[in-house]
Design an enzyme around this catalytic site. Structure first.
Site, PDB file in Angstrom:
ATOM      1  N   GLU A  91      -1.082 -85.049  46.486  1.00  0.00           N
ATOM      2  CA  GLU A  91       0.365 -84.859  46.625  1.00  0.00           C
ATOM      3  C   GLU A  91       1.059 -85.997  45.917  1.00  0.00           C
ATOM      4  OE1 GLU A  91       0.573 -84.799  50.831  1.00  0.00           O
ATOM      5  OE2 GLU A  91      -0.213 -82.752  50.886  1.00  0.00           O
ATOM      6  N   TYR A 103      -1.859 -86.861  36.004  1.00  0.00           N
ATOM      7  CA  TYR A 103      -2.655 -85.819  36.651  1.00  0.00           C
ATOM      8  C   TYR A 103      -2.731 -84.556  35.775  1.00  0.00           C
ATOM      9  CZ  TYR A 103      -1.704 -88.865  40.673  1.00  0.00           C
ATOM     10  OH  TYR A 103      -1.580 -89.941  41.513  1.00  0.00           O
TER      11      TYR A 103
HETATM   12  C1  LIG Z   1       0.364 -93.927  38.678  1.00  0.00           C
HETATM   13  C2  LIG Z   1      -0.398 -95.199  38.333  1.00  0.00           C
HETATM   14  C3  LIG Z   1      -1.584 -95.317  39.260  1.00  0.00           C
HETATM   15  C4  LIG Z   1      -0.903 -95.067  36.885  1.00  0.00           C
HETATM   16  O1  LIG Z   1      -1.641 -96.241  36.589  1.00  0.00           O
HETATM   17  P1  LIG Z   1      -1.549 -96.962  35.140  1.00  0.00           P
HETATM   18  O2  LIG Z   1      -2.669 -97.934  35.058  1.00  0.00           O
HETATM   19  O3  LIG Z   1      -0.194 -97.450  34.912  1.00  0.00           O
HETATM   20  O4  LIG Z   1      -1.822 -95.694  34.192  1.00  0.00           O
HETATM   21  P2  LIG Z   1      -2.488 -95.682  32.740  1.00  0.00           P
HETATM   22  O5  LIG Z   1      -2.100 -96.897  31.961  1.00  0.00           O
HETATM   23  O6  LIG Z   1      -3.932 -95.383  32.883  1.00  0.00           O
HETATM   24  O7  LIG Z   1      -1.761 -94.432  32.099  1.00  0.00           O
HETATM   25  C5  LIG Z   1      -2.202 -93.125  32.415  1.00  0.00           C
HETATM   26  C6  LIG Z   1      -1.135 -92.107  32.114  1.00  0.00           C
HETATM   27  O8  LIG Z   1      -0.082 -92.218  33.051  1.00  0.00           O
HETATM   28  C7  LIG Z   1       1.140 -91.851  32.413  1.00  0.00           C
HETATM   29  N1  LIG Z   1       1.996 -93.036  32.440  1.00  0.00           N
HETATM   30  C8  LIG Z   1       1.664 -94.282  32.841  1.00  0.00           C
HETATM   31  N2  LIG Z   1       2.741 -95.088  32.800  1.00  0.00           N
HETATM   32  C9  LIG Z   1       3.760 -94.328  32.356  1.00  0.00           C
HETATM   33  C10 LIG Z   1       5.137 -94.560  32.112  1.00  0.00           C
HETATM   34  N3  LIG Z   1       5.701 -95.768  32.305  1.00  0.00           N
HETATM   35  N4  LIG Z   1       5.893 -93.533  31.691  1.00  0.00           N
HETATM   36  C11 LIG Z   1       5.355 -92.320  31.498  1.00  0.00           C
HETATM   37  N5  LIG Z   1       4.065 -92.022  31.718  1.00  0.00           N
HETATM   38  C12 LIG Z   1       3.280 -93.012  32.133  1.00  0.00           C
HETATM   39  C13 LIG Z   1       0.813 -91.447  31.001  1.00  0.00           C
HETATM   40  O9  LIG Z   1       0.569 -90.055  30.996  1.00  0.00           O
HETATM   41  C14 LIG Z   1      -0.478 -92.203  30.754  1.00  0.00           C
HETATM   42  O10 LIG Z   1      -1.247 -91.541  29.813  1.00  0.00           O
HETATM   43  P3  LIG Z   1      -1.615 -92.239  28.398  1.00  0.00           P
HETATM   44  O11 LIG Z   1      -2.602 -93.307  28.716  1.00  0.00           O
HETATM   45  O12 LIG Z   1      -2.219 -91.132  27.617  1.00  0.00           O
HETATM   46  O13 LIG Z   1      -0.328 -92.763  27.854  1.00  0.00           O
HETATM   47  C15 LIG Z   1       0.511 -96.465  38.411  1.00  0.00           C
HETATM   48  O14 LIG Z   1       1.638 -96.260  37.596  1.00  0.00           O
HETATM   49  C16 LIG Z   1       0.955 -96.835  39.812  1.00  0.00           C
HETATM   50  O15 LIG Z   1       0.263 -97.570  40.522  1.00  0.00           O
HETATM   51  N6  LIG Z   1       2.143 -96.353  40.225  1.00  0.00           N
HETATM   52  C17 LIG Z   1       2.673 -96.710  41.542  1.00  0.00           C
HETATM   53  C18 LIG Z   1       1.907 -96.023  42.643  1.00  0.00           C
HETATM   54  C19 LIG Z   1       1.915 -94.525  42.445  1.00  0.00           C
HETATM   55  O16 LIG Z   1       2.924 -93.943  42.082  1.00  0.00           O
HETATM   56  N7  LIG Z   1       0.764 -93.885  42.729  1.00  0.00           N
HETATM   57  C20 LIG Z   1       0.618 -92.448  42.605  1.00  0.00           C
HETATM   58  C21 LIG Z   1       0.931 -91.825  43.901  1.00  0.00           C
HETATM   59  S1  LIG Z   1       0.642 -90.044  43.853  1.00  0.00           S
END
Ligand SMILES: CC(C)(COP(=O)(O)OP(=O)(O)OC[C@H]1O[C@@H](n2cnc3c(N)ncnc32)[C@H](O)[C@@H]1OP(=O)(O)O)[C@@H](O)C(=O)NCCC(=O)NCCS
Length: 136
Positions: A91, A103
């Protein structure tokens, strides 16, 4: 984990809730810094019931976001799912477009919505329910 949780989530889990996941049927994995193996940069928590995994939490410290750690953690979860021939449920907040993009890029599809599911500082917002079928 608590520090990452507090820094990255709108409504962070408490230490008690995080601790409660260290038990049977939960999978908890962390991503540690290459230069300092004691420094946790991100983690995920998944709960398993039979051949269904539910992603309960995933978070990367804001200072380390956008470097591929979230994707690497998700790839680890996909490998776990393959191992157990399991499908994955999750979710996500309707407003969390970066997580939804991650995702979707890993073949999760939107299968439903829970209206007003998540609390906000003011009001509530919908949860998008996403699912990824088990690999053959
Ligand atoms: C969601 C989260 C875990 C992603 O981790 P991350 O290490 O930043 O992600 P990555 O660097 O591996 O990026 C993966 C993908 O996420 C998306 N993404 C990451 N940051 C983004 C941004 N600022 N804007 C848009 N898309 C983004 C892109 O699709 C990216 O794909 P790409 O590598 O092909 O560009 C992180 O942003 C986070 O901890 N967010 C806060 C907690 C949260 O929201 N958790 C999810 C709850 S369901």
């Amino acid at each position: 984990m608590l520090a990452i949780e507090k820094a990255s989530h709108v409504m962070p889990w408490s230490a008690t809730t995080l601790s409660s996941c260290f038990q049977e049927h939960y999978h908890v994995y962390g991503w540690f810094c290459d230069n300092d193996p004691n420094q946790l940069l991100g983690f995920y928590i998944a709960h398993q019931v039979g051949d269904e995994l539910t992603l309960m939490n995933i978070a990367v410290h804001p200072a380390s976001q956008g470097q591929g750690i979230g994707r690497a953690l998700m790839q680890h979860l996909l490998e776990l799912a393959r191992q157990y021939h399991a499908s994955i449920w999750l979710e996500v907040r309707a407003s969390n477009s970066s997580a939804q993009r991650l995702y979707s890029s890993l073949q999760f599809t939107e299968v439903g919505k829970r209206p007003n599911y998540y609390p906000l500082a003011e009001g509530r917002e919908d949860a998008i329910v996403m699912h990824r079928v088990a690999d053959d």
